[in-house]
Design a protein around this motif. Sequence first.
Motif, PDB file in Angstrom:
ATOM      1  N   VAL A  67       0.891  -1.587   0.020  1.00 36.45           N
ATOM      2  CA  VAL A  67       0.058  -0.006   0.226  1.00 36.45           C
ATOM      3  C   VAL A  67       0.840   0.854   0.347  1.00 36.45           C
ATOM      4  CG1 VAL A  67      -1.519   1.283   1.622  1.00 36.45           C
ATOM      5  CG2 VAL A  67      -1.848  -1.502   1.300  1.00 36.45           C
ATOM      6  N   ASN A  91       0.938   4.316   0.649  1.00 35.02           N
ATOM      7  CA  ASN A  91      -0.055   5.291   1.654  1.00 35.02           C
ATOM      8  C   ASN A  91       0.450   4.990   3.351  1.00 35.02           C
ATOM      9  OD1 ASN A  91      -2.257   7.048   2.470  1.00 35.02           O
ATOM     10  ND2 ASN A  91      -2.897   7.165  -0.574  1.00 35.02           N
ATOM     11  N   ARG A  92      -0.652   5.656   3.688  1.00 40.23           N
ATOM     12  CA  ARG A  92      -0.456   5.404   5.080  1.00 40.23           C
ATOM     13  C   ARG A  92      -1.985   5.575   6.135  1.00 40.23           C
ATOM     14  NH1 ARG A  92      -0.851  10.374   7.967  1.00 40.23           N
ATOM     15  NH2 ARG A  92       0.568   9.698   9.696  1.00 40.23           N
ATOM     16  N   ALA A 127      -4.349   2.749   4.828  1.00 43.49           N
ATOM     17  CA  ALA A 127      -3.306   1.586   4.798  1.00 43.49           C
ATOM     18  C   ALA A 127      -3.493   0.283   6.037  1.00 43.49           C
ATOM     19  CB  ALA A 127      -2.206   1.871   4.828  1.00 43.49           C
ATOM     20  N   ALA A 131       3.983  -2.314   4.198  1.00 42.14           N
ATOM     21  CA  ALA A 131       3.813  -1.424   4.260  1.00 42.14           C
ATOM     22  C   ALA A 131       5.106  -0.271   3.740  1.00 42.14           C
ATOM     23  CB  ALA A 131       4.088  -1.049   5.914  1.00 42.14           C
ATOM     24  N   HIS A 147       0.349   1.953  10.770  1.00 41.04           N
ATOM     25  CA  HIS A 147      -0.446   0.729   9.669  1.00 41.04           C
ATOM     26  C   HIS A 147       1.083  -0.205   9.210  1.00 41.04           C
ATOM     27  CE1 HIS A 147       2.575   4.035   7.720  1.00 41.04           C
ATOM     28  NE2 HIS A 147       2.555   3.617   6.727  1.00 41.04           N
TER      29      HIS A 147
END
Length: 640
Positions: free
Chosen positions: A12, A14-15, A19, A35, A46
């Motif tokens: 992902v 993203n955060r 996520a 992550a 996350h």
Amino acid sequence: MTETHEIRSVLVANRGEIARRVFRTCRDLGIRTVAVHTDLDADALHVRDADVALRVPSYLDGDAVLAAAKEAGLADGGAIHPGYGFLSENAGFAAAVTDAGIAWVGPSPKVIEQMGRKDAARDLAVAAGVPVVPSYDIAEDPATFAYPVLVKAAAGGGGKGMRVVRAAADFDAAVAAAKREAASAFGDDTILVEKYVERGRHIEVQVLGDSHGTVVHLGTRECSVQRRHQKVLEEAPAPALDDELRSRIHASAVDLSASVGYENAGTIEYLLDASTGDFYFLEMNTRLQVEHPVTEIHSGTDLVALQLAVAAGEPLPFDQSGVRFRDHAIEARIYAEDAFAGFLPQAGTATVVRWPDSVVEVRAQRASKPRVDHALESGQVVSTSYDPMLGKVIVSGRDREGARRALVAALDDTAILGLTTNTGFLRVLAAGEEFAVPGGIDTAWLDRHDVPAPDPAPARAVAARLWLDANTAATGPFAGDGFRMGAPAAPVVVEFTDGTVVLPDRPRTVRSNGSRDSEPPEVPRTVRSNDSVARVSRYHVELAHQGQRYVFDRPDASADHGVAAGDGTVVAPMPGTVLDVRVAVGDTVAEGDVLGVVEAMKMELALKAPYAGTVTAVGAGTGQQVALGAELFVVEGESA
């Protein structure tokens, strides 16, 4: 025929809560999770949720994210899910991902380029026969425009790079601000100019397409409760639409998506003119939306699971006739901002976090448990480096009123201490008569109306009781519920700096400051009751009551109140970045002159001279990060 392939790992890009949301579905499907994180997020939730975590210098660094994916082995049976924001609508990044042999969870780079940009998408909508908002050429003389108009970034979304302009004299400044914000957020300062509809409703349609030629809709959402183009409350389905209008909006969204060969999840956004009933295409978001949970509840689907299936080349497991709609759902976005003090961004340590997890029963309906998508826990530091959204509280009911009441109950059960959030504001809004009317709030309603802050008296009474319980000891014969001699105990007065509370109480003795053994600890203790969470110390009570955070101080509290009011000192009203410094020491200023500009979380705030005088101090430079309350300027009055 499209070739299918197995997805065994998902990174992902993203955060935070999105996520974690994607990871949750991946775990259900037995898919390995990866992550990425910056140094600031090294210990974020996350990161701890993922099977593998790799560092990147920035979530916007596509090369670094792709390198992390390769390091994690995603070139063999892997996929990248972009979430929303950051790189989610970056066609160049999507192309680099697919060129590396990694599946992209989203539409093709070509479609992202076409539909992810508002200017290109507008042209395609016109070609498909979809109505669009009347527009102007930015190169034209703004004096010839019919005001008000909306200037907005051609790239990106989330309300960034948008300004309402009501007079030609304000046009150039609004365009400059929108360009600056768009360039910072999206790396592209292209601006569009459109008619601004004063009483518009924001209606959107969730679409889903596969590589086998199927495109379906999963119903409507309403996102009209906005402030400065940032959504606050969202719901599915959009209420107060007749069947014929709803069907036309659905058909328009599916036709436009099919015309460009759309694959994966996307959202078509429309503006519904409340005065005429006409609807106009606004833009397409070529990604998962923040508000996707309300559609998942309303349609009984897992959008992330469907996204992964489409990315693997599988056909959708249903056609339009297979979509079955059910409960009404509403989502509230929890932001780190003080909604009752100009929506100023907030930062600090969330000392206590309680998300709603109880089952609620509303109007004799079946019980439903609130869904919370979040990435915030007790003890976590909230900074202004990223988006201020801390989490989302999502509820449902058999009808809209049941869902609305469930939302009020869930927000009552939400408590965040250590910094101020908009939870209390959301609770007032959700409980108010305006939101209770289906379709009763338009996109500019919050910009025209002030939502009243809740009365602090009930919270003050709770705080007084908690302070008394923590700082006194029962006394007298059979203290407590036992035998008492004489008349009932006199009422107890608990005094705070902003008011006093009179409590009926059994005999007690306030603990003496003269005896160390009898003093309560300096470290605040956390207390939970049915509708409140508090941290109580000798001199302060910090309390979350019906979502709203309060801090009640005792009159004998020794506190640093900062610079005395009225001495010409101008401090940072929020933690953020100094965008502009317009004065130097020795400059003469008039009352109201802009001294500088501070920005945080998409909000720019001009700092003005409190009165005419001379600048005697400048405490920060352009680009500098400043804390809440930092001394930035000092103006010495002419009469000094």
